[in-house]
Design a protein around this motif. Sequence first.
Motif, short mmCIF file in Angstrom:
data_model
loop_
_atom_site.label_atom_id
_atom_site.label_comp_id
_atom_site.label_asym_id
_atom_site.label_seq_id
_atom_site.Cartn_x
_atom_site.Cartn_y
_atom_site.Cartn_z
N ALA A 1 26.42 73.20 31.79
CA ALA A 1 26.92 74.00 31.00
C ALA A 1 27.70 75.09 32.11
O ALA A 1 27.90 74.90 33.34
N TYR A 2 28.37 75.84 32.24
CA TYR A 2 30.14 76.38 32.23
C TYR A 2 29.33 77.78 32.52
O TYR A 2 29.22 78.55 31.26
N ALA A 3 28.61 78.46 33.50
CA ALA A 3 28.09 79.31 33.60
C ALA A 3 29.38 80.93 34.47
O ALA A 3 28.99 81.55 34.00
N LYS A 4 30.53 79.84 35.22
CA LYS A 4 31.16 80.27 35.76
C LYS A 4 32.38 80.03 36.23
O LYS A 4 32.56 78.89 36.23
N GLU A 5 33.92 80.57 35.95
CA GLU A 5 35.11 80.56 36.29
C GLU A 5 35.29 80.13 37.93
O GLU A 5 35.17 80.54 37.80
N THR A 6 36.00 78.72 37.42
CA THR A 6 36.00 78.16 38.68
C THR A 6 38.29 78.08 38.47
O THR A 6 38.34 77.67 37.85
N PHE A 7 38.22 78.97 40.21
CA PHE A 7 39.42 78.89 39.92
C PHE A 7 40.47 77.86 41.61
O PHE A 7 39.83 77.28 42.02
N TYR A 8 41.50 78.45 41.37
CA TYR A 8 42.21 76.81 42.31
C TYR A 8 42.25 77.10 44.01
O TYR A 8 41.51 78.32 44.31
N ILE B 1 26.74 72.97 40.60
CA ILE B 1 27.85 73.04 41.13
C ILE B 1 27.98 74.61 41.97
O ILE B 1 27.77 75.86 40.48
N HIS B 2 28.10 74.80 42.93
CA HIS B 2 28.24 76.02 43.31
C HIS B 2 29.32 77.07 44.25
O HIS B 2 29.78 75.55 44.90
N HIS B 3 29.55 78.20 43.98
CA HIS B 3 30.86 78.08 44.47
C HIS B 3 30.53 78.17 46.34
O HIS B 3 29.46 78.38 46.53
N ALA B 4 31.27 79.03 46.87
CA ALA B 4 31.45 79.04 48.44
C ALA B 4 30.12 80.20 48.49
O ALA B 4 29.37 80.37 49.15
N ASP B 5 29.45 81.31 47.61
CA ASP B 5 28.85 82.30 48.64
C ASP B 5 27.82 82.20 47.31
O ASP B 5 26.41 83.06 47.48
N GLY B 6 27.51 81.08 47.52
CA GLY B 6 26.36 80.18 46.77
C GLY B 6 25.68 80.34 44.73
O GLY B 6 25.10 80.37 44.21
N THR B 7 27.11 81.18 44.19
CA THR B 7 27.34 81.75 42.79
C THR B 7 27.27 80.28 41.76
O THR B 7 28.18 79.82 42.37
N THR B 8 25.88 80.25 40.88
CA THR B 8 26.70 78.57 40.40
C THR B 8 26.88 78.23 39.18
O THR B 8 27.45 80.10 38.04
N ALA B 9 28.18 77.66 39.33
CA ALA B 9 29.55 77.42 38.64
C ALA B 9 29.20 76.85 37.39
O ALA B 9 29.48 76.92 36.11
#
Length: 256
Positions: free
Chosen positions: A205-212, A232-240
């Motif tokens: 499941a894709y929760a948040k867009e992820t960029f370069y 998979i989380h971004h560095a700020d803890g957001t679930t992607a």
Amino acid sequence: MEKRQIGTYKFKVEPFSEDFTGRIAWGNLGNILLRCAQKHASERHFGFGPMSEEQWSWVFSRLIVEIEDRPLADADFSISTWASGVVRQFTTRLFTIQDAAGREIGHAYSVWALIDLRTRQPVDLAQLSHFQNVLLPTPDFPIKGPGRIRLKPEETTQAVSIGHVSCCDLDANGHANSIRLLEKVLDLFSKEWYEHNKLRRVEIAYAKETFYDQELHFYKAKREGGVYDVEIHHADGTTAVKAQLTFAPGKPTAKP
């Protein structure tokens, strides 16, 4: 009626599209499923072309695949797909995967949303006047739909892997390709693991867009019955991304 609603497309496991087991790689199979979705929608006038005229775009939200054995190198196979229903701003699309003899060897379930590129808000699918006529409700589809994937806070305290989004991960929209993110999830398991365990079901499941160049933190937790949950989380803890993989013990798969 059913012929108009279902699209069936034939493929062959071409050279260099297989993985080390001699079967079509998961990433290539995922891309073929998405290609079938795009082709089916375009043939029925609700694909990416017509939608772009309205500044609307289909967004891929979730994918579930269950398969007995991926087709071997040089094998012929086919995929049938159709849109099955609408839930709020989302539509579900189903797939069956058949071998050369027409035997069903796998199924897939996907969820999509139509987004207005100007507002980034979901479009009411009722605005697609002909869309309801294309739907083929399938209450007895062989695989389960989306489940709940959630890691406990203590399971996300230390990443099992940290990486970045590279230029080769990007799609035409400039964000991380959904299938490339699936491949990154699958890479959390070793070659030896795959030699002794068959991946039977994938849910992502894709929760948040992820960029370069965004930093990605991967977390993995083992459940009962050969099930692993991954986030998979971004560095700020957001679930992607959230994913669940179900394995079954199996002997190493011989190459053809």
